[in-house]
Design an enzyme around this catalytic site. Sequence first.
Site, PDB file in Angstrom:
ATOM      1  N   GLY A 206       6.601  41.818  20.808  1.00 36.56           N
ATOM      2  CA  GLY A 206       5.766  42.527  19.852  1.00 36.56           C
ATOM      3  C   GLY A 206       4.339  42.053  19.904  1.00 36.56           C
ATOM      4  CB  THR A 210       4.565  42.390  15.220  1.00 36.34           C
ATOM      5  OG1 THR A 210       4.740  41.608  16.396  1.00 36.34           O
ATOM      6  CG2 THR A 210       3.610  43.516  15.503  1.00 36.34           C
ATOM      7  N   GLY A 211       5.145  39.396  13.476  1.00 34.83           N
ATOM      8  CA  GLY A 211       6.167  38.638  12.760  1.00 34.83           C
ATOM      9  C   GLY A 211       7.240  38.043  13.645  1.00 34.83           C
ATOM     10  CE  LYS A 212       5.216  37.778  19.334  1.00 30.72           C
ATOM     11  NZ  LYS A 212       4.108  38.485  18.684  1.00 30.72           N
ATOM     12  CB  THR A 213       6.288  32.810  14.551  1.00 27.60           C
ATOM     13  OG1 THR A 213       5.521  32.986  15.739  1.00 27.60           O
ATOM     14  CG2 THR A 213       6.531  31.352  14.309  1.00 27.60           C
ATOM     15  CG  HIS A 428     -25.074  59.968  12.819  1.00 29.67           C
ATOM     16  ND1 HIS A 428     -25.454  59.977  14.133  1.00 29.67           N
ATOM     17  CD2 HIS A 428     -23.818  59.452  12.793  1.00 29.67           C
ATOM     18  CE1 HIS A 428     -24.468  59.495  14.878  1.00 29.67           C
ATOM     19  NE2 HIS A 428     -23.459  59.164  14.085  1.00 29.67           N
ATOM     20  CD  GLU A 429     -22.026  57.984   9.513  1.00 35.65           C
ATOM     21  OE1 GLU A 429     -20.875  58.461   9.618  1.00 35.65           O
ATOM     22  OE2 GLU A 429     -22.527  57.225  10.363  1.00 35.65           O
ATOM     23  CG  HIS A 432     -19.624  61.489  12.432  1.00 28.53           C
ATOM     24  ND1 HIS A 432     -19.337  61.814  13.720  1.00 28.53           N
ATOM     25  CD2 HIS A 432     -20.440  60.394  12.491  1.00 28.53           C
ATOM     26  CE1 HIS A 432     -19.956  60.961  14.544  1.00 28.53           C
ATOM     27  NE2 HIS A 432     -20.640  60.085  13.810  1.00 28.53           N
TER      28      HIS A 432
HETATM   29  P1  ADP Z   1       3.626  36.561  15.640  1.00 34.28           P
HETATM   30  O1  ADP Z   1       4.422  35.341  15.865  1.00 34.28           O
HETATM   31  O2  ADP Z   1       4.332  37.824  15.987  1.00 34.28           O
HETATM   32  O3  ADP Z   1       2.261  36.534  16.229  1.00 34.28           O
HETATM   33  P2  ADP Z   1       3.811  35.663  12.963  1.00 34.28           P
HETATM   34  O4  ADP Z   1       5.278  35.656  12.802  1.00 34.28           O
HETATM   35  O5  ADP Z   1       3.162  34.365  13.218  1.00 34.28           O
HETATM   36  O6  ADP Z   1       3.376  36.694  14.069  1.00 34.28           O
HETATM   37  O7  ADP Z   1       3.182  36.356  11.681  1.00 34.28           O
HETATM   38  C1  ADP Z   1       2.072  35.848  11.027  1.00 34.28           C
HETATM   39  C2  ADP Z   1       2.177  36.090   9.555  1.00 34.28           C
HETATM   40  O8  ADP Z   1       2.109  37.480   9.265  1.00 34.28           O
HETATM   41  C3  ADP Z   1       3.478  35.626   8.987  1.00 34.28           C
HETATM   42  O9  ADP Z   1       3.400  34.304   8.602  1.00 34.28           O
HETATM   43  C4  ADP Z   1       3.677  36.542   7.796  1.00 34.28           C
HETATM   44  O10 ADP Z   1       3.033  36.025   6.660  1.00 34.28           O
HETATM   45  C5  ADP Z   1       2.974  37.800   8.209  1.00 34.28           C
HETATM   46  N1  ADP Z   1       3.937  38.785   8.678  1.00 34.28           N
HETATM   47  C6  ADP Z   1       4.051  39.257   9.934  1.00 34.28           C
HETATM   48  N2  ADP Z   1       5.028  40.165  10.015  1.00 34.28           N
HETATM   49  C7  ADP Z   1       5.563  40.273   8.800  1.00 34.28           C
HETATM   50  C8  ADP Z   1       6.614  41.065   8.252  1.00 34.28           C
HETATM   51  N3  ADP Z   1       7.321  41.934   8.991  1.00 34.28           N
HETATM   52  N4  ADP Z   1       6.902  40.913   6.942  1.00 34.28           N
HETATM   53  C9  ADP Z   1       6.213  40.054   6.183  1.00 34.28           C
HETATM   54  N5  ADP Z   1       5.208  39.282   6.639  1.00 34.28           N
HETATM   55  C10 ADP Z   1       4.864  39.390   7.928  1.00 34.28           C
HETATM   56 ZN    ZN Z   2     -21.603  58.347  14.388  1.00 38.31          ZN
HETATM   57 MG    MG Z   3       3.717  33.629  16.756  1.00 32.96          MG
END
Ligand code: ADP
Ligand code: ZN
Ligand code: MG
Length: 613
Positions: A206, A210-213, A428-429, A432
């Site tokens: 991911g 995205t919350g892998k750790t 300009h804005e 858009h």
């Molecule tokens: P990765 O390892 O994918 O780079 P992390 O697991 O370190 O990401 O995520 C960093 C922080 O973002 C986590 O400590 C958490 O607070 C938040 N986070 C990421 N994904 C989620 C999720 N699905 N639900 C809740 N918090 C999340």
């Molecule tokens: Zn513009």
């Molecule tokens: Mg990580």
Amino acid sequence: MINKLSRSRKIVLAILAVVAVIAIVALVAQGGVNRLNAIQLSDLAQFVRNGDVDKITISDDDIIIKFKSGRADASSKKELGATIGNQLRDFGVTADELARIKIEVVTPFDWRDLMMTVSLLVVPIVVIIALWYFLRQTQGANNQAINFGRSRARMFIGDRPSVTFQDVAGADEAKQELVEIVEFLKEPEKFIQLGARIPKGVLLIGSPGTGKTLLAKAVSGEAGVPFFSISGSEFVEMFVGVGASRVRDLFEQARRHSPCIIFVDEIDAVGRHRGSGLGGGHDEREQTLNQILVEMDGFDTDTNVIVVAATNRPDILDPALMRPGRFDRRVMLDRPDVKGRAAILKVHVRGKPLAADVDLAKVARSCPGFVGADIENLVNEAAILAARRNRKSISMSEFDESIERVMIGPERKSRIISPREKTITAYHEAGHAVMARMLPNCDPVHKVTIIPRGPAGGYTWTLPDEDAHYVNRAKFLDELGKALGGRAAEEIIFGDITTGASSDLQHVTEIARDMVTRYGMSELMGPMIYGQKHEMVFLGRDLGEQRDYSDTIALEIDREVQRLVNAAYSQAKQVLTEQRAVLDKIAQRLIDVETIEEEEFKAFFDRTVRAPT
Ligand code: ADP
Ligand code: ZN
Ligand code: MG
């Protein structure tokens, strides 16, 4: 380090002291002979003949003489190799006279012997003490010199899990996949009885944040097992040649604490395709990677250790890692959709006071593309902002402000803008915004502002009603029209153009070129892809493009891109000329109030404009 140096210096000093003591003892013992009154051999012969001598002690060539008369002992020397009897006889001592004295021969005192004896006793003791010191140092984990071959995997013992699946929101599919792993860690017997092969490795894939750790921790938290974590980049750190031994050590530690989880973060740092040449440090990486594979292959069916690895670059991983029996489980963590973002928001606003006007669904809708880490950051920013504004709770305006801050940059209210520049920005804005409203495939306008923020002098913020996974050709074309609306408005109103549109132009060029070369959206060029994007590890850049088409095609691509952009620009000018009235009104309103929000914009537009065709 200083502390440890002085400690080993102490040991050296101790050894030196012992040696010195032995030497002194030896010298003193030897000097004992020399301190006696020394007499000539001839004198000794005289004393013997007079019957004065009681006893002679011989040790090597040294002679110690005891007298009958109570005179102080004396020493003398005899010729080496000759017997004392013969020598005394040479000085005229008779056999009779000789027989009357006691003669004792002793083994000479040898200080080297003493040294031997002492060292046999002392050296083992010194060695034991030294070993004890070093062992103590090794246990004091921070000794690099001794410890560098050991992994520095951090261990979190999870008898009271601190992170659970509840803390991970919006990743339901991923959680589903991992529930099974949790069950296995909890009750391995259940699976083993049925002869099931237990997964050894799980690869979490991911984008960053995205919350892998978090998910890996949650698995160990749910199962209540220890969690060993190490980052791929740590393997490659500092000491060359220790990556493999670290891996060995890490796995050994883990086996001792089984069941448990080994978490290898950023495995792409060591797990790149082996033998893919450029750049240094590959041997080291290869060895480390090989060791990981060897360790995983070495797991018995009853080694309840599961290796969880994380990466955001699955495309560059060595295929050997993905083989069955290794990281054969792959869990994808997508960027969360609206519902996912709302769920993650809910997790992170837990325990924070929210004002009544906060609509989390709306906040979630306003931050497309945000991942978990961004959302956590967003909530935190909002809380800080509320505190700075001396609020008791976090309100919607803080959330909005934080989103804009994260997406575009902080507001730059202090920048002084000349009235003319302000007018140009406003038109300009407005250009858009009017295009976004008039073109059927553009997202609704969420906000238009001419307050500078980050690098932008002003911006028009459109938001989709829901996240889209696919984009169609019509939408791309309208995007082009919207992006060129700013510049078209400048040209219509002022008959001149400014540099303010350069990022719009970049955006437009990218979209148009991708439409032609990546998405096959040009009728002329046909449904095919031009140019191969390549993974290359070269000077830190890892994307290269290889042209796989002829110069003629290159020319046609350029022409086609040009045609798309020019068509969109003509369209923009045409639409804005037709809607000149509303363009003027919106620009004027922007000059007056600087920001127009979604509702106001809609109402304003509907009042002024002829119904869009
Ligand atoms: P990765 O390892 O994918 O780079 P992390 O697991 O370190 O990401 O995520 C960093 C922080 O973002 C986590 O400590 C958490 O607070 C938040 N986070 C990421 N994904 C989620 C999720 N699905 N639900 C809740 N918090 C999340
Ligand atoms: Zn513009
Ligand atoms: Mg990580």
